[in-house]
Design an enzyme around this catalytic site. Structure first.
Site, short mmCIF file in Angstrom:
data_model
loop_
_atom_site.label_atom_id
_atom_site.label_comp_id
_atom_site.label_asym_id
_atom_site.label_seq_id
_atom_site.Cartn_x
_atom_site.Cartn_y
_atom_site.Cartn_z
CG ASP A 138 -3.55 1.51 6.73
OD1 ASP A 138 -4.23 0.74 6.40
OD2 ASP A 138 -3.63 2.86 6.17
CG ASP A 162 -1.78 1.32 1.38
OD1 ASP A 162 -2.35 1.66 0.41
OD2 ASP A 162 -1.73 1.84 2.43
CG ASP A 211 -4.52 -1.19 2.81
OD1 ASP A 211 -5.03 -0.86 1.97
OD2 ASP A 211 -3.70 -0.52 3.27
#
Length: 550
Positions: free
Chosen positions: A441, A241, A445
């Site tokens: 995180d 990410d 996600d």
């Protein structure tokens, strides 16, 4: 082992039986001590939390048991004391050693409003902390609970080693029967039974798993079970990410351009006056830069926010404009062609540019961008050196994704993704046979983390990170990802060495015994020697520092 002992006694090999019994007991003792060390480490963690705490009640300070402290109460943490609860600093200033939670080597500054964790150590100042969680409910308590459960779980490779151990028993008995049928030599037959053993792999495998989980936990990396430690060693694709993982998630001013005789300070001051009470991340970044440069700010009047365009306000009788090209053109202010080109260039580079003007005159622009973590480039480069494919997924624009991806050197960068689309991307990789580690995180996600082969959450010891992912990095330092990958590969390498070593030693020993080249006492020494060697090979992982791949 019982069959080997009885067989040795049946042919009068009393010394051989004694050697087998002695070394078997010694190996059991060694294994128990090593496993006990892991258990003692957990007990030490539990006992490290204070049992007494200073609480402020009714204006007075009292010494109470931690079990008597409730949520919302204020506790006093003196210098050198271990913090007994999760909470928020209400008063005081200090530096706290958080290595037991995040693995960070340097103390972290704590001021009013900062979060503190149970199990960490207050270094030099007095802190007043409002209790939010106590005991097993704290982050520290959850870490202990997860590590305890992980150490009790069995990885697939452990089940394979158990089956191998059972299979080798039958293989040895079958080889002994064949030896007796062919050679009619009882001594050779007994030597075949004695030399074969699988205790090294049966005991060494769970020891290696235990060592890997414990080694990671000491570095602020929480692995929820041997399954995930094993799967990490087989990863071939790492999906990252962007915000909060590769970047700090906080925009910063990267450049200021000027026009019409304005200075950089004037452009920054004008923008900061309008943005000084803004809650928008870009506005906060502009104000933060102005304060860093000690630029004075004045009060404004008649602030008007125009969604998607910018804002205007009055300052000492003049109108300030800050925002997009559309806002300025709607107000009849022409934007120089130079700035139009700058907008396009900034967008392609993953940056955001805002125009700043006063009284229908463009003063300049402020360009902002999310900042990469200091270790991000090196981490991505190391992942690629390890032969792993790296993919960047983000909800930001495709141009931003490409710019960040090019800067980091990832193999693929995809932007404009919603959480569901990230999930679909993970699924497509898995369907192609990839072993995928998703690093995020732990909040937005969550679907992708759950779908990946191994979900790795980063994020300062949050409850969400602990609950969501298979592996949690208790700090946002990407180097921890490299460490846990290296730990998993080292553990798996030790297990495979023990696995194939056991097969090789047993096969060679049985072959030598079959041809009458191995006396029972030598067979016993080979058996116990290989068993001790494989157990010690796993046990050394407890003492080795976590490796850092390069």
């Amino acid at each position: 082992m019982t069959i080997a002992l009885v067989a040795a006694l049946c042919i009068g090999q009393f010394f051989t039986a004694l050697v087998i019994a002695f070394f078997v007991l010694f190996a059991e003792l060694l294994e128990g001590y090593t496993v006990g060390g892991g258990c003692r480490a957990i007990e030490k963690l539990i006992e490290s939390l204070p049992h007494q705490v200073t609480v402020r009640r009714d204006g007075r300070e009292r010494e109470l048991s931690t079990q008597e402290v409730g949520r919302g109460e204020t506790i006093i943490i003196r210098p050198g004391s271990r913090i007994p609860a999760d909470g928020e600093v209400r008063k005081g200033h200090s530096f706290v050693d958080q290595s037991s939670i995040t693995g960070e080597s340097l103390p972290v500054e704590k001021v009013e409003g900062s979060k503190v964790f149970a199990g960490t150590i207050n270094k030099d100042g007095v802190l007043e902390v409002r209790v939010e969680k106590i005991g097993r409910d704290t982050t520290f308590g959850k870490i202990i609970e997860i590590v305890e459960q992980a150490e009790k779980s069995k990885a697939p490779v452990e089940r394979v080693s158990d089956r191998l151990a059972a299979g080798l028993v039958y293989f040895a008995l079958g080889a002994a029967v064949l030896t007796f049928i062919v050679t009619r030599n009882l001594t050779s037959t007994i030597a075949v039974i004695i030399v074969a053993g699988a205790c090294g792999v049966a005991a060494g495998t769970p020891l290696a798993i235990l060592a890997g989980i414990g080694s990671a936990a000491r570095r602020g990396i929480i692995i929820k079970g041997g399954l995930y430690l094993e799967q990490l060693s087989q990863i071939d694709t790492v999906v990252l990410d962007k915000t909060g993982t590769l970047t700090l998630g906080v925009p910063e001013v990267t450049s200021i351009t000027t026009l019409n005789g304005a200075s950089e300070e004037e452009v920054l001051q004008t923008a900061a006056i309008a943005e000084q009470h803004s809650e928008h991340p870009l506005g906060e970044a502009i104000v933060r830069r102005a304060r860093e440069r000690n630029v004075p700010l004045r009060e404004y009047a008649n602030l008007r926010y125009l969604p998607g365009k910018g804002l205007t306000c009055d300052d000492n009788g003049s109108e300030i404009l800050i925002g997009s090209r559309t806002l300025f053109e709607e107000r009849g202010v022409s934007v120089p062609a130079k700035f139009v080109a700058d907008f396009a260039g900034a967008k392609s580079a993953g940056q955001t540019t805002v125009l700043v003007g006063r009284n229908r005159r463009v003063l300049g622009t402020v360009t902002l961008a999310d900042q990469l973590r200091g270790e991000a480039r090196q981490a991505v480069a190391t992942l690629k050196n390890l032969g792993l494919r790296t993919i960047l997924l983000t909800g930001d624009s495709s141009s931003t994704a490409k710019a960040i991806g090019d800067s980091l050197g990832v193999d693929e960068a995809v932007g404009d993704l919603l959480p569901q689309q990230k999930l679909e991307k993970i699924r497509s990789l898995l369907q192609r046979g990839n072993k995928v580690a998703m690093v995020g995180d732990g909040v937005n996600d969550a679907p992708a983390l759950a779908e990946a082969t191994v979900g790795v959450a980063m994020g300062q010891g949050t409850d969400v990170a602990l609950e969501t992912a298979d592996v949690t990095l208790m700090t946002s330092d990407l180097s921890r990802l490299l460490e846990v990958l290296a730990i998993s590969k080292r553990c798996y390498g030790v297990i495979m060495f023990n696995f194939w070593g056991t097969i090789l030693v047993d096969t060679a020993g049985i072959a030598l015994a079959f041809f009458g080249l191995l006396a029972p006492i030598i067979a016993a020494l080979i058996h116990v020697g290989s068993e001790l060697g494989f157990i010690l090979n796993s046990a050394r992982l407890f003492r080795q520092a976590p490796p850092v791949p390069t």
